[in-house]
Scaffold this active site. Structure first.
Site, PDB file in Angstrom:
ATOM      1  CB  CYS A  62      32.161  25.650  -7.478  1.00 27.01           C
ATOM      2  SG  CYS A  62      31.987  24.219  -6.390  1.00 27.01           S
ATOM      3  CB  CYS A 112      47.570  20.244   3.150  1.00 33.11           C
ATOM      4  SG  CYS A 112      45.932  20.984   2.974  1.00 33.11           S
ATOM      5  CB  CYS A 116      43.199  24.069   5.770  1.00 36.34           C
ATOM      6  SG  CYS A 116      43.436  25.408   4.587  1.00 36.34           S
ATOM      7  CB  CYS A 127      34.851  19.074 -10.631  1.00 30.95           C
ATOM      8  SG  CYS A 127      34.165  18.897  -8.983  1.00 30.95           S
ATOM      9  CB  CYS A 185      35.495  26.040  -9.731  1.00 31.59           C
ATOM     10  SG  CYS A 185      36.908  24.917  -9.703  1.00 31.59           S
ATOM     11  CB  CYS A 244      48.301  21.904  -0.391  1.00 33.22           C
ATOM     12  SG  CYS A 244      48.793  22.790   1.065  1.00 33.22           S
ATOM     13  NE  ARG A 300      47.439  28.438   3.400  1.00 32.75           N
ATOM     14  CZ  ARG A 300      48.672  28.002   3.589  1.00 32.75           C
ATOM     15  NH1 ARG A 300      49.646  28.433   2.820  1.00 32.75           N
ATOM     16  NH2 ARG A 300      48.940  27.139   4.544  1.00 32.75           N
TER      17      ARG A 300
HETATM   18  N1  SAM Z   1      37.111  19.983  -5.014  1.00 38.06           N
HETATM   19  C1  SAM Z   1      37.537  20.248  -3.716  1.00 38.06           C
HETATM   20  C2  SAM Z   1      36.668  21.254  -2.998  1.00 38.06           C
HETATM   21  O1  SAM Z   1      35.959  21.998  -3.637  1.00 38.06           O
HETATM   22  O2  SAM Z   1      36.719  21.280  -1.759  1.00 38.06           O
HETATM   23  C3  SAM Z   1      38.981  20.690  -3.628  1.00 38.06           C
HETATM   24  C4  SAM Z   1      39.553  21.621  -4.667  1.00 38.06           C
HETATM   25  S1  SAM Z   1      38.829  23.258  -4.736  1.00 38.06           S
HETATM   26  C5  SAM Z   1      39.571  23.889  -6.192  1.00 38.06           C
HETATM   27  C6  SAM Z   1      39.580  24.120  -3.377  1.00 38.06           C
HETATM   28  C7  SAM Z   1      39.146  25.538  -3.113  1.00 38.06           C
HETATM   29  O3  SAM Z   1      39.751  26.409  -4.046  1.00 38.06           O
HETATM   30  C8  SAM Z   1      37.674  25.861  -3.228  1.00 38.06           C
HETATM   31  O4  SAM Z   1      36.974  25.512  -2.081  1.00 38.06           O
HETATM   32  C9  SAM Z   1      37.696  27.363  -3.406  1.00 38.06           C
HETATM   33  O5  SAM Z   1      37.557  28.003  -2.159  1.00 38.06           O
HETATM   34  C10 SAM Z   1      39.067  27.636  -4.007  1.00 38.06           C
HETATM   35  N2  SAM Z   1      38.938  28.143  -5.389  1.00 38.06           N
HETATM   36  C11 SAM Z   1      38.594  27.425  -6.472  1.00 38.06           C
HETATM   37  N3  SAM Z   1      38.545  28.195  -7.573  1.00 38.06           N
HETATM   38  C12 SAM Z   1      38.874  29.454  -7.174  1.00 38.06           C
HETATM   39  C13 SAM Z   1      38.981  30.694  -7.855  1.00 38.06           C
HETATM   40  N4  SAM Z   1      38.738  30.813  -9.136  1.00 38.06           N
HETATM   41  N5  SAM Z   1      39.329  31.784  -7.133  1.00 38.06           N
HETATM   42  C14 SAM Z   1      39.578  31.667  -5.800  1.00 38.06           C
HETATM   43  N6  SAM Z   1      39.483  30.510  -5.118  1.00 38.06           N
HETATM   44  C15 SAM Z   1      39.136  29.421  -5.785  1.00 38.06           C
HETATM   45 FE1  SF4 Z   2      34.870  20.870  -8.068  1.00 42.54          FE
HETATM   46 FE2  SF4 Z   2      36.031  23.245  -8.293  1.00 42.54          FE
HETATM   47 FE3  SF4 Z   2      33.842  23.003  -6.841  1.00 42.54          FE
HETATM   48 FE4  SF4 Z   2      36.155  21.889  -5.955  1.00 42.54          FE
HETATM   49  S1  SF4 Z   2      35.734  24.059  -6.215  1.00 42.54           S
HETATM   50  S2  SF4 Z   2      34.120  20.965  -5.972  1.00 42.54           S
HETATM   51  S3  SF4 Z   2      37.062  21.319  -7.928  1.00 42.54           S
HETATM   52  S4  SF4 Z   2      33.999  22.648  -9.063  1.00 42.54           S
END
Ligand code: SAM
Ligand code: SF4
Ligand code: DTB
Length: 336
Positions: free
Chosen positions: A74, A145, A205, A70, A77, A114, A277
């Site tokens: 973040c 979702c 959500c 990606c 992530c 989802c 949730r």
């Molecule tokens: N890429 C898209 C986004 O960021 O909206 C969708 C997938 S992203 C993995 C969905 C959500 O998962 C993120 O907004 C974050 O809040 C949550 N998330 C991701 N990694 C996480 C982690 N290590 N611990 C807790 N929540 C996490």
């Molecule tokens: Fe990409 Fe993870 Fe950020 Fe979603 S949360 S935008 S998958 S880096």
């Protein structure tokens, strides 16, 4: 819940439905956080019972339909290309694989499926594929979702036309702390996508992650942003950070459990009719802590042994916990 209101024109009392507030002041929210723990949980549970069956939990299953690589940064992530994690990247899953996973989830009593993709935003071509997935999963009689990153208005309209039920797009934290966690997009980008989704009539959500080094003020501000949207999100995921090796947030001090539970309770009080949730991080929580989260007003979970790329409690464990607590999985109305 209803309220008795004085009607000044004819000076009679009449019953009105209580409007959901979208004007929360930060001080009011901080005062809720500061309450004695038992008082806070009591208030949250009272509100919960006025709006929901307290012994029913909504269950959704997650599937990562496109994993890793990606472009966003973040810092929590596993899927960011900027984080050196051991995650194996995968292209968009085939329709057959997605449908097979949805069928399996349905057979275990799950009502919502989802699908998550590691994109900054989907291309129109990849959206075609996701729309096929939505159509097929819906035809199984499940709610759908998706979480695909930022969307244009036009893409939102296409998802609406496909019959999508929910779009997940988290604000993640307070506007003030956001830049410490993500630099490749802004808070306003997130709010824009949520606004398009809400306007199109798709259920929103949206929630956040706790335990990223934020302060109580940041947690209160996150909830304020969510509760003061023009409509409350229908579903509010509260994630406890899952620490992933190779991400900048790996090794950070874990958030105190009672503070996590307080945040759930405040979310329930601010957004009485939203599903709250209890999301990522449950593998690190014991049954007693999860039970306190339910008492504080959490009423949905992710069910199934995987979240997107990390572990979730196994189904047997969750079934045993629900049995111990006398809780049941929410069923969909027969009309769906
Ligand atoms: N890429 C898209 C986004 O960021 O909206 C969708 C997938 S992203 C993995 C969905 C959500 O998962 C993120 O907004 C974050 O809040 C949550 N998330 C991701 N990694 C996480 C982690 N290590 N611990 C807790 N929540 C996490
Ligand atoms: Fe990409 Fe993870 Fe950020 Fe979603 S949360 S935008 S998958 S880096
Ligand atoms: C949400 O708030 N949490 C889910 C879902 N929405 C998409 C995702 C949690 C991801 C946890 C880390 C992982 O498994 O990659």
């Amino acid at each position: 819940m209803s309220l008795l209101r004085n009607n000044s024109t004819n000076n009679q009392f009449e019953i009105e439905a209580e409007a959901l507030r979208t004007d929360w002041d930060i001080k009011e929210i901080e005062n809720l956080f500061d309450k004695p723990f038992v008082d806070l949980l009591y208030q949250a549970q009272k509100i919960h019972r006025q709006n929901f069956d307290p012994n029913t939990v909504q269950v959704s299953t997650l599937l990562s339909i496109k994993t890793g690589a990606c472009p966003e940064d973040c810092s929590y992530c596993s899927q960011s290309a900027q984080n050196d994690t051991s995650l194996k990247r995968e292209k968009l899953l085939s329709l057959e694989k997605v449908v097979a996973a949805a069928k399996e989830a349905k057979d275990s009593g799950v009502t919502r499926f989802c699908m998550g993709a590691a994109w900054r935003n989907p291309t129109d071509k990849s959206l075609d594929n996701v729309i096929e997935m939505i159509t097929e999963v819906k035809s199984l009689g499940m709610e759908t979702c998706v979480t695909l990153g930022m969307l244009s208005r036009k893409q939102v309209q296409r998802l609406k036309a496909a019959g999508l039920d929910y779009y997940n797009h988290n604000l993640d934290t307070s506007p003030e702390f956001y830049g410490e966690v993500i630099t490749t997009r802004t808070y306003q980008d997130r709010l824009n996508t949520i606004g398009y989704v809400q306007t199109a009539g798709i259920k929103v959500c949206s929630g956040g992650i706790l335990g990223m080094g934020e302060t109580r003020y940041d947690r209160a501000r996150l909830l304020q942003e969510l509760a003061n949207l023009s409509q409350h999100p229908d579903s509010v995921p509260i994630n406890d950070l899952v620490q992933v090796k190779g991400t900048p947030l790996d090794g950070i001090d874990r958030l105190d459990s009672f503070e996590f539970i307080r945040t759930i309770a405040v979310a329930r009080i601010l957004m009485p009719k939203s599903y709250v949730r209890l999301s990522a991080g449950r593998v690190e929580m014991n049954d007693e802590m999860q039970s306190l989260c339910f008492l504080a007003g959490a009423n949905s979970i992710f069910y199934g042994e995987r979240l997107l790329t990390t572990d979730n409690p196994v189904e047997n464990h969750d079934d045993a916990l629900m049995l111990k607590l006398g809780m049941k999985k929410e069923k969909l109305p027969l009309t769906l």
